[in-house]
Motif scaffolding. Structure first.
Motif, mmCIF file in Angstrom:
data_model
loop_
_atom_site.group_PDB
_atom_site.id
_atom_site.type_symbol
_atom_site.label_atom_id
_atom_site.label_comp_id
_atom_site.label_asym_id
_atom_site.label_seq_id
_atom_site.Cartn_x
_atom_site.Cartn_y
_atom_site.Cartn_z
ATOM 1 N N LYS A 80 0.844 -1.198 0.000
ATOM 2 C CA LYS A 80 0.000 0.000 0.000
ATOM 3 C C LYS A 80 0.877 1.245 0.000
ATOM 4 O O LYS A 80 0.600 2.206 -0.698
ATOM 5 C CB LYS A 80 -0.922 0.009 1.217
ATOM 6 C CG LYS A 80 -2.104 -0.901 1.109
ATOM 7 C CD LYS A 80 -2.986 -0.754 2.339
ATOM 8 C CE LYS A 80 -4.136 -1.730 2.298
ATOM 9 N NZ LYS A 80 -4.960 -1.642 3.500
ATOM 10 N N SER A 81 1.926 1.212 0.793
ATOM 11 C CA SER A 81 2.837 2.351 0.866
ATOM 12 C C SER A 81 3.457 2.623 -0.497
ATOM 13 O O SER A 81 3.588 3.779 -0.911
ATOM 14 C CB SER A 81 3.925 2.061 1.903
ATOM 15 O OG SER A 81 4.876 3.091 1.917
ATOM 16 N N TRP A 84 0.905 4.375 -2.760
ATOM 17 C CA TRP A 84 0.709 5.790 -2.453
ATOM 18 C C TRP A 84 1.933 6.616 -2.839
ATOM 19 O O TRP A 84 1.806 7.721 -3.345
ATOM 20 C CB TRP A 84 0.351 5.989 -0.984
ATOM 21 C CG TRP A 84 -0.978 5.372 -0.664
ATOM 22 C CD1 TRP A 84 -1.225 4.397 0.247
ATOM 23 C CD2 TRP A 84 -2.237 5.654 -1.292
ATOM 24 N NE1 TRP A 84 -2.556 4.060 0.223
ATOM 25 C CE2 TRP A 84 -3.200 4.812 -0.706
ATOM 26 C CE3 TRP A 84 -2.644 6.530 -2.294
ATOM 27 C CZ2 TRP A 84 -4.537 4.827 -1.078
ATOM 28 C CZ3 TRP A 84 -3.979 6.543 -2.667
ATOM 29 C CH2 TRP A 84 -4.906 5.712 -2.066
ATOM 30 N N ARG A 85 3.130 6.073 -2.622
ATOM 31 C CA ARG A 85 4.343 6.798 -3.054
ATOM 32 C C ARG A 85 4.335 6.975 -4.560
ATOM 33 O O ARG A 85 4.692 8.030 -5.073
ATOM 34 C CB ARG A 85 5.599 6.049 -2.612
ATOM 35 C CG ARG A 85 6.035 6.357 -1.206
ATOM 36 C CD ARG A 85 7.470 5.902 -0.939
ATOM 37 N NE ARG A 85 7.732 4.517 -1.316
ATOM 38 C CZ ARG A 85 7.531 3.459 -0.541
ATOM 39 N NH1 ARG A 85 7.036 3.608 0.661
ATOM 40 N NH2 ARG A 85 7.808 2.263 -0.962
ATOM 41 N N TRP A 88 1.656 9.763 -5.431
ATOM 42 C CA TRP A 88 2.055 11.135 -5.132
ATOM 43 C C TRP A 88 3.325 11.535 -5.882
ATOM 44 O O TRP A 88 3.620 12.717 -6.011
ATOM 45 C CB TRP A 88 2.223 11.340 -3.625
ATOM 46 C CG TRP A 88 0.901 11.222 -2.935
ATOM 47 C CD1 TRP A 88 0.545 10.251 -2.053
ATOM 48 C CD2 TRP A 88 -0.252 12.048 -3.124
ATOM 49 N NE1 TRP A 88 -0.762 10.433 -1.676
ATOM 50 C CE2 TRP A 88 -1.277 11.522 -2.306
ATOM 51 C CE3 TRP A 88 -0.529 13.172 -3.892
ATOM 52 C CZ2 TRP A 88 -2.543 12.089 -2.241
ATOM 53 C CZ3 TRP A 88 -1.795 13.728 -3.817
ATOM 54 C CH2 TRP A 88 -2.781 13.203 -3.002
ATOM 55 N N TRP A 101 -6.322 10.107 -5.937
ATOM 56 C CA TRP A 101 -6.322 9.810 -4.507
ATOM 57 C C TRP A 101 -7.758 9.621 -4.004
ATOM 58 O O TRP A 101 -8.046 8.693 -3.258
ATOM 59 C CB TRP A 101 -5.625 10.957 -3.761
ATOM 60 C CG TRP A 101 -5.753 10.874 -2.269
ATOM 61 C CD1 TRP A 101 -5.137 9.968 -1.466
ATOM 62 C CD2 TRP A 101 -6.549 11.711 -1.439
ATOM 63 N NE1 TRP A 101 -5.501 10.204 -0.174
ATOM 64 C CE2 TRP A 101 -6.368 11.259 -0.120
ATOM 65 C CE3 TRP A 101 -7.380 12.788 -1.682
ATOM 66 C CZ2 TRP A 101 -6.992 11.868 0.961
ATOM 67 C CZ3 TRP A 101 -7.987 13.399 -0.618
ATOM 68 C CH2 TRP A 101 -7.809 12.927 0.683
#
Length: 103
Positions: A80-81, A84-85, A88, A101
């Motif tokens: 998940k991290s 998201w990285r 963004w 998002w």
């Protein structure tokens, strides 16, 4: 400046060579030119029926992120991290990042 010669319906090599590298010119020459008798049709190549839907667009976007398909419902926190990285860090307009998002 026309890149396709109207009389022969072929690529204009001289103009292509002025604009592109030799490797790019050869890649362009490998693209077939359709006949004038055929009508252009818009299709979404990622769906079975050729029609674009938001569902197919989102699926394609999620599968385009670096390492293949990513499940946003994964229970793996590091995955998940990474998602998201990637989101963004995308080089797109801020409003598009914000939309993704929220999506």
């Amino acid at each position: 400046m026309k890149l396709i010669e109207e009389d022969s319906r072929g690529w204009n090599r001289h103009k292509l060579e002025m604009l592109f590298s030799p490797l790019e010119v050869e890649a362009i020459f490998s693209i077939p030119i359709g006949s004038l008798s055929m009508k252009d049709v818009l299709i979404w190549a990622r769906s079975r029926d050729g029609k674009y839907t938001v569902k197919y667009g989102c699926y394609f976007l999620s599968c385009s992120i670096e390492y293949g398909c990513i499940s946003f419902t994964s229970h793996n926190p590091s995955r998940k991290s990474h998602v998201w990285r990637s989101l963004w860090g995308m080089n797109v307009l801020p409003k598009i990042r914000s939309f993704l998002w929220k999506l």
